[in-house]
Design an enzyme around this catalytic site. Structure first.
Site, mmCIF file in Angstrom:
data_model
loop_
_atom_site.group_PDB
_atom_site.id
_atom_site.type_symbol
_atom_site.label_atom_id
_atom_site.label_comp_id
_atom_site.label_asym_id
_atom_site.label_seq_id
_atom_site.Cartn_x
_atom_site.Cartn_y
_atom_site.Cartn_z
ATOM 1 C CG ASP A 136 -3.452 3.913 -3.104
ATOM 2 O OD1 ASP A 136 -4.352 3.101 -3.364
ATOM 3 O OD2 ASP A 136 -3.537 4.765 -2.207
ATOM 4 C CD GLU A 137 -5.740 -0.863 -1.136
ATOM 5 O OE1 GLU A 137 -5.499 -1.803 -0.365
ATOM 6 O OE2 GLU A 137 -6.646 -0.047 -0.944
ATOM 7 C CG ASP A 195 -2.004 0.934 1.231
ATOM 8 O OD1 ASP A 195 -2.158 1.613 0.209
ATOM 9 O OD2 ASP A 195 -2.726 1.024 2.242
#
Lengths: 372, 417
Positions: B134-135, B41
């Site tokens: 973003d993860e 993350d």
């Protein structure tokens, strides 16, 4: 309530109760069995709201009474107790527990009030008759495989039991179909069954009834109304709702004009189907039957896995025919034949095919071909 | 106990600080070399990218967001100290942190950086399941022989590489299933690396609040709390069947998670799970005939999309929203997968009839799920429905006409209702 009962009798009753109870349900009381002791008998009642089974058995009743406990748990306990032991059930209204003692073991189970237990309303039955267990067993057992599991046509999720006119006279008939195959099983109409309303007996009921019919010579009392069916032996009463729907007109599905007759040893045939279908892919398990004078070639051609064929000697005197079927359907149908040869009656490669045992019209099967 | 230094990547850092580079960022865990499911993350992703590209913002509180909806989309860790959080209305964020610099998002840039990160992940394993920009989840099981290093080393190396090359920091969670990996990545943010081993799973979960469980939102938390279940330990006091009885399938689901069991696999690309279409009416409709016309048109749209994607589905879903905003959702399983309008409609129609008394409705939707590749042939011939092949052929023929002359070239009368 205080009762002593032999372990094997208790186990038998609890197995029956436990298989009717839905393992997972959202209403706690439905997981329970209602135990009632009176006189010299103890009865066990279980329901899933569609089926109710009551099993009565002899016991030493010291104190009459009733309670409900978790069916699955009681069944498991009894199952694990040593054979031959005597089990003492003791329900104490004050503590709300039922104590179970057997040998040096002791259990205490939570109970729920018997008033909460839904007892199926008794109803009027239009038709009452008595039939031999073996006769009912044959009807249900031979038709069972064709019951549909399809949700859209829920009225096919059972066996259609009704009376029908056949060349041999009035018959008691069981029909099941899923649209791909159909089983139509006849038996002599028992006395008093001529006015039986046509009812659709749900799949789960069929399974439970078959468990009652283990003793061939036993006489089973059957009662039927528009909404319910009941099967009773001296000790066990199974009552079930029937499926609320109308069964389609299956008679137009049974081919009358199929002329091309093939006779084959059912066991050899089933083994051959099983053998060649080994190479077929899981999704379209199609087996092709190529039939020519007294010769049958079963073949499977699965482009991504391989091909297979097997030859069988058959009795066939008509013109050459190629026709495909789902391997599973063929196997299931062939395995219904237990005494004589299987007789197939074909029309063309696109039309339903009929199968029966020798020339016996009391059990006929129809299967839809598939393109190969 | 196996250990690794997250700065010099040495696997013999010794006790205390790393004996090679003196870094305090040493990871030690009994199962360090055995775990292979990871969740990565990025830390305050959008804000970190902005700070990287605009170095003068580096030590200022930064909020990315604004725009039409006027909410914080991401804020940097300096702003978080003041209490700013994502999804907070902008005016409130500025009340808490008036000195913050607000910049609008540059989605194309973030998505470019995200792609670079994903490419680096995919160098390690084909099993990368992105959750958002973003993860992502990574399954590094079975990659040790290929890379000559256990997953934990690969992950530490990757985190360092992303930091060195892209100047973005990332937090890593390593465990034995997705649910725990995701929890781990959040434990030691930013620039973190946390491990939850099999042995400690039960102890670790015991005192956590139930809200930590994947899928337990405010509503479920409320129901659990009313029954006195606040922590995972409370949940564990119940048997799976009891929870099922109380809360349905969700009960069985939380029971499994409470015992650290999560069998979901990491899927590189989430396949399409359902195709659906819905329509909100200008005025509520309670009349079956009018609804029927909509039902047919929606079935047609769903069918067109299934045909275009060469998919067939074996469950038909019907969705209704009543005039008082109650959602009614019904489904039926078909014997075989279908992509035909005729069959989707025929399955959905009885569902609609059954729910009609709950109307009038403001919304009607039709969906097709349990999708699989279309096999190229429609359902096997049916003894009880001998006309079905003709209806199917008619539909295929009218599809061919619509393909050639436009989608309105030929319609069923029903579609005009």
């Amino acid at each position: 309530m205080k009762v002593s009962i032999e372990r094997s009798a208790l186990l038998k009753a609890m197995s029956r109760a436990q298989s009717v109870v839905e393992r997972r349900n959202t209403i706690p009381i439905l997981a329970n069995v209602l135990i009632e002791a009176e006189g010299a008998d103890i009865s066990f009642r279980a329901t899933d709201l569609d089926i109710e089974v009551v099993d009565k058995t002899a016991a030493m009743v010291e104190q009459a009474g009733s309670t409900t406990v978790a069916a699955g748990m009681l069944h498991d306990i009894v199952r694990k107790l040593p054979d031959g032991s005597t089990v003492q059930l003791n329900a104490d209204a004050a503590t709300g527990r039922m104590e179970i003692r057997a040998g040096r073991s002791h259990f205490s189970l939570a109970t729920l009030p018997r008033e909460d237990f839904p007892v199926m309303a008794s109803s009027e039955y239009d038709t009452n008759f008595t039939a031999k267990a073996s006769l009912l067993h044959r009807l249900f057992d031979k038709a069972k495989f064709a019951i549909s599991t399809e949700e859209t046509r829920y009225y096919l999720n059972g066996i259609y039991l009704h009376s029908a006119t056949a060349p041999g006279g009035q018959m008691l008939r069981a029909v099941a179909t899923d649209g791909h195959r159909l089983a139509c099983i006849d038996t002599e109409l028992p006395d008093g069954a001529d006015a039986i309303p046509g009812v659709i007996v749900p799949r789960k009921t069929v399974t439970e009834v078959l468990k009652l019919l283990t003793d061939d010579d036993a006489q089973i009392d059957v009662s039927v109304s528009e909404t319910k069916i009941r099967f009773a032996t001296p000790d066990i009463i199974l009552t079930s709702k029937v499926i609320d729907g109308s069964f389609p007109d299956y008679t137009r599905v049974i081919p009358q004009q199929n002329q091309k007759r093939m006779e084959v040893d059912a066991k050899e045939f089933a083994a051959a189907v099983n053998l060649v279908s080994t190479v077929s892919s899981e999704r379209s398990r199609a087996v092709k039957l190529s039939i020519d004078e007294d010769r049958l070639i079963l073949s499977v051609n699965a482009p991504d896995s391989g091909a297979a064929d097997h030859e069988l000697a058959v009795a066939y005197a008509d013109e050459k025919l190629e026709i495909g079927f789902n391997a599973k359907y063929l196997l299931e149908i062939a395995s219904q034949v237990d005494r004589e040869n299987a007789v197939f009656l074909f029309n063309s490669s696109g039309d339903p095919t009929l199968m029966r045992e020798g020339n016996d019209d009391s059990a006929i099967y129809v299967v839809m071909p598939m393109r190969v | 106990m196996p250990a690794i230094c997250r700065d010099c990547l040495s696997d013999t850092p010794g006790p205390g600080r790393c004996r090679h580079c003196a870094s305090p960022r040493v990871l030690r865990h009994d199962e360090l070399l055995d775990l292979s499911v990871a969740h990565m993350d990025c830390d305050a992703f959008y804000a970190s990218v902005e700070k990287r590209d605009h170095p003068h913002l580096a030590d200022q509180p930064l909020i990315v967001g604004g725009g039409k909806r006027g909410v914080v989309s991401t804020c940097c860790y300096i702003a978080r100290i003041k209490g700013v959080r994502s999804a907070m209305p902008m005016f409130k964020a500025l009340e808490l942190c008036p000195e913050a610099v607000v910049v609008p998002g540059r989605m194309d840039v973030y998505s470019g950086v995200s792609k670079q990160i994903r490419a680096m992940m995919e160098e390690l394993t084909p099993s990368v399941q992105p959750i958002s920009l973003d993860e992502a989840f990574l399954d590094l099981g079975g990659t040790q022989r290929l890379h000559g290093a256990p997953p934990v080393v690969l992950l530490a190396r990757l985190a360092k590489r992303i930091e060195d090359e892209l100047r973005i920091t990332i937090s890593v969670g390593l465990s034995h299933n997705k649910f725990l990996a995701k929890i781990a990545s959040d434990m030691d943010k930013p620039r973190g690396f946390s491990v939850i081993g099999k042995a400690e799973t039960m102890d670790f979960l015991r005192d956590q609040p139930v809200g930590m469980l994947w899928g337990v939102g405010a509503a479920m938390r409320g129901r659990l709390e009313r029954d006195g279940i606040r922590t995972i330990a409370d949940l564990r006091r119940y048997a799976e069947d009891d929870l099922f009885r109380k809360y349905g399938s969700m009960g069985a689901h939380v029971w499994r998670l409470a015992h650290g069991i999560d069998v979901r696999r990491i899927q590189a690309r989430d396949p399409v799970k359902s195709i659906s279409n819905e329509r909100t009416f200008n005025e509520d409709i309670g009349d079956l005939d009018t609804l029927d016309g909509h039902l047919w048109r929606l079935s047609l749209k769903v069918s067109d999309r299934a045909k275009a994607a060469s998919l067939a589905g074996s469950t038909v879903n019907l969705k209704l929203k009543t005039c008082d905003f109650k959602l009614v959702s019904r489904q039926v399983r078909l014997a075989e997968g279908t992509q035909l309008t005729d069959e989707i409609y025929a399955a959905a129609r009885p569902l609609l009839e059954r729910e009609l008394s709950k109307g009038p409705f403001r919304l009607l939707g039709v969906g097709l799920s349990h999708l699989a590749e279309y096999s190229g042939s429609d359902a096997a011939p049916d003894l009880l429905d001998p006309d079905a092949p003709r209806r199917r052929a008619a539909e295929r023929a009218s599809d061919a006409i619509r393909d050639r002359f436009g989608s309105d070239a030929i319609l069923k009368g029903r579609a005009l209702r």
